[in-house]
Enzyme design. Structure first.
Site, short mmCIF file in Angstrom:
data_model
loop_
_atom_site.label_atom_id
_atom_site.label_comp_id
_atom_site.label_asym_id
_atom_site.label_seq_id
_atom_site.Cartn_x
_atom_site.Cartn_y
_atom_site.Cartn_z
N ASP A 51 39.10 33.53 34.68
CA ASP A 51 40.54 33.59 34.98
C ASP A 51 41.16 32.20 35.11
OD1 ASP A 51 41.17 36.67 35.72
OD2 ASP A 51 39.15 36.15 36.37
N HIS A 53 43.81 31.23 33.25
CA HIS A 53 45.27 31.45 33.15
C HIS A 53 46.00 30.22 32.64
CE1 HIS A 53 45.60 35.47 35.00
NE2 HIS A 53 44.54 35.11 35.69
N HIS A 159 45.13 39.83 30.27
CA HIS A 159 46.31 39.05 29.88
C HIS A 159 46.26 38.65 28.41
CE1 HIS A 159 48.40 37.97 33.80
NE2 HIS A 159 47.36 38.69 34.18
N HIS A 257 35.37 42.03 32.48
CA HIS A 257 36.67 41.70 33.07
C HIS A 257 37.41 43.00 33.34
CE1 HIS A 257 40.03 38.72 33.60
NE2 HIS A 257 40.73 39.85 33.52
N HIS A 285 38.35 38.98 36.49
CA HIS A 285 39.62 39.63 36.81
C HIS A 285 39.99 39.53 38.28
CE1 HIS A 285 43.07 42.24 36.37
NE2 HIS A 285 42.63 43.00 37.34
N HIS A 287 40.53 37.71 41.62
CA HIS A 287 40.81 36.30 41.86
C HIS A 287 40.14 35.74 43.10
CE1 HIS A 287 44.50 35.46 39.11
NE2 HIS A 287 43.61 36.24 38.51
#
Length: 584
Positions: A51, A53, A159, A257, A285, A287
């Site tokens: 993650d 991002h 995402h 995930h 996934h 956090h």
């Protein structure tokens, strides 16, 4: 006298055991030192992160570079610890369609950190075309046209998952350019029966053998049904053209995930649905950083949740220290004697999982993550706050924010200019009126990184009932049962017979249209299902023509028809490679 004669003998045994334990401990340390100095060894080193991002808040002038700063640090740690490869657990990108700026920055980092003359010390001995999602059918460091010194293996998340007619993800761009090895991608397509085949990437380094299974994000409700359907998940056994070892001689890693659900089995999966043959499960996934591997009771494997490398939701789970995980896997060559008197010294040194392999996890804190301070306030419990005095509420919340800022300043200390902290206060305003969060945060511009959403209001469960509070203080009704209905349920209720459009694809298209803001989602769904229907119709006409020309060959015709349908399923579900389809 009897006791006195036995005592020296007992001490002698303990001393001998301690000697041999110390001997093997020194041997193991020597091998690790050789690897650290660049020597050859069987120890496989993997740096795990999930993650990242990349591109999160790229339009925020203050926080736009946060995700890339930490991504750079991950590769700096990879170089520092001389890892064999980096393993990413999904959501590399924050947006499903990352901007050109985000793609360029990502490629720049990967090119600078991953390309080079550093020799790759491990080999991939499995059929790579069955597990890697690229046209070339091999890992990037084996491509003679690319000079890769640090391989990266990654799955997709929720995402950056693949969408559209061609089922493409932003990660496919990086994989086709040779910067990453993309695996764990499945296309369930419009098949009536969902099936997933998980092919391992078999990695060997000296005497160490590791099998890497991967599964990118699949819609939770659909994946839950698949896992609970017998035979729907096919775990491909270890098989190598060079060497076929029994599963006990491989260290089996699974990275996925998904949401972790314990209360609702229909809306996600748990570790208890995974096979007992695994050794380590890496969960993306979620956090919250729970990097230390924990044994799953009754399953025989450990599970780790490294957590995200950047805070995106500003909840209590994200307020903890962020980590990456260093895995060191080694063939269990030596016999380790562990007397009871030395258990304490042994506990932080080694984790033994299987008879043939052992591994050592080390969580590494990330230092470039923007600091985040979190607190919860229940206004009803504050004696100095009057429900009818708005300024008293302001004063109390100001005091809480100031204390959090001061707390962060004490942590960072003096030195280089630190990043402005993120501050979030969750305020239970039951029995009180709300204040304007934006106006409240104006005074903290230049003091915190998120002045626009420092406070968020909530109400206790007893008083809330069916309302939810937004950050601007307004209330909205919770989604009703109708909003939560699936497309499958609505189609079944209306008794609609869908002949071309498959229900699962309609549900996926709706999810992509709403969550990914993809205006072409339904068009892609229609185009894909139409092409599928045309091919099926063509095969059916070929079946009828053969039957008319040779009425006596009915059985052979049936076999031909079934084979063609199987090939069609393979083509659209992408569960097998073209090489597997064409092989005898």
């Amino acid at each position: 006298m009897e006791a006195s004669r036995k005592s020296p003998k007992k001490n002698k045994v303990l001393d001998l055991s301690a000697y041999w334990f110390r001997f093997f401990q020194i041997r193991f340390h020597r091998e690790d030192a050789a690897v650290g100095g660049g020597g050859s060894s069987s120890t496989l080193r993997i740096l795990v992160a999930t993650d990242c991002h990349l591109g999160y808040l790229e339009k925020d002038e203050l926080r736009r570079s946060d995700s890339f700063d930490t991504f750079e640090e991950i590769f700096s740690l990879a170089e520092q610890h001389k890892v064999d490869f980096v393993l990413l657990g999904g959501n590399l990108f924050h947006e499903n369609k990352p901007s050109r700026s985000t793609l360029v920055k990502t490629i720049e980092i990967l090119r600078q950190r991953c390309l080079g003359d550093r020799p790759v010390q491990f080999q991939v001995v499995s059929d790579q075309a069955t597990s890697l999602q690229n046209l070339f059918g091999r890992v990037n460091h084996e491509d003679p046209n690319i000079n890769v010194g640090l391989p990266v293996f990654t799955i997709h998340g929720d995402h950056d998952d693949p969408t559209g007619v061609d089922n493409m993800s932003a990660i496919d761009v990086l994989a086709s350019a040779g910067f990453v090895n993309y695996f764990g991608k499945v296309d369930l397509g419009s098949s009536d029966v969902d099936q997933i085949s998980l092919h391992p990437i078999l990695i060997k380094k000296g005497a160490t053998s590791a099998a890497l299974y991967g599964l990118g994000n699949v819609r939770d409700t659909r994946l839950s049904k698949i896992f609970q359907t017998p035979g729907a998940i096919k775990w491909i056994n270890h098989g190598s053209p060079e060497d076929a070892l029994p599963s006990s001689d491989w260290f089996n890693i699974m990275i996925l995930h998904q949401n972790r659900r314990t209360a609702s089995p229909d809306n996600g999966i748990t570790e208890y649905l995974l096979p007992h043959s695994l050794d380590l499960v890496i969960w993306g996934h979620e956090h919250e950083s729970i990097a230390d591997p924990q044994e799953v009771p009754g399953m025989g494997f450990h599970m780790t949740q490294p957590g995200s490398t950047i805070a995106t939701s500003l909840t209590s789970a994200e307020a903890t220290q962020k980590h990456v995980l260093l895995l060191e896997i080694k063939a269990n060559t030596y016999i380790l004697l562990q007397p009871a008197v030395l258990t304490t010294n042994m506990s932080n040194f080694l984790c033994s999982i299987q008879q043939g392999m052992k591994y050592r996890p080390t969580k590494i804190p990330l230092k470039t993550v923007r600091p985040f301070e979190y607190a919860e306030v229940v206004l009803e419990e504050q004696e100095d706050v009057d429900p009818n005095d708005e300024w008293a509420v302001h004063a109390h919340l100001d005091k809480v924010v100031d204390n959090l800022i001061e707390k962060n300043n004490r942590k960072t200390g003096s030195g280089s200019e630190p990043k402005l902290p993120l501050v979030r206060i969750k305020v239970d305003y039951s029995g009180f009126s709300t204040i304007n969060p934006h106006r409240f945060g104006q005074k903290y511009v230049g003091k915190v990184a998120n002045p626009q959403d420092v406070i968020v209001f909530s109400r206790s469960a007893k008083r809330r009932q069916n309302t939810q509070v937004n950050t601007d203080g307004s209330e909205q009704i919770y989604p009703t049962d109708l909003d939560q209905c699936t497309v499958e349920a609505l189609v079944a209720e209306s008794n609609v017979k869908t002949q071309i459009l498959h229900v699962n694809d309609l549900h996926t298209a709706l999810h992509v249209f709403v969550k990914k803001d993809d205006n072409m989602a339904f068009h892609s769904c229609l185009q894909k299902n139409t092409e599928d229907a045309k091919v099926r119709d063509t095969l059916h006409h070929q079946y009828l023509s053969i039957l008319e020309s040779d009425p006596g060959g009915l059985y052979l015709c049936y076999i031909y028809y079934q084979i063609m349908l199987w090939g069609l399923h393979v083509y659209f579900s992408n569960s097998l490679s073209y090489k597997t389809l064409c092989s005898p």
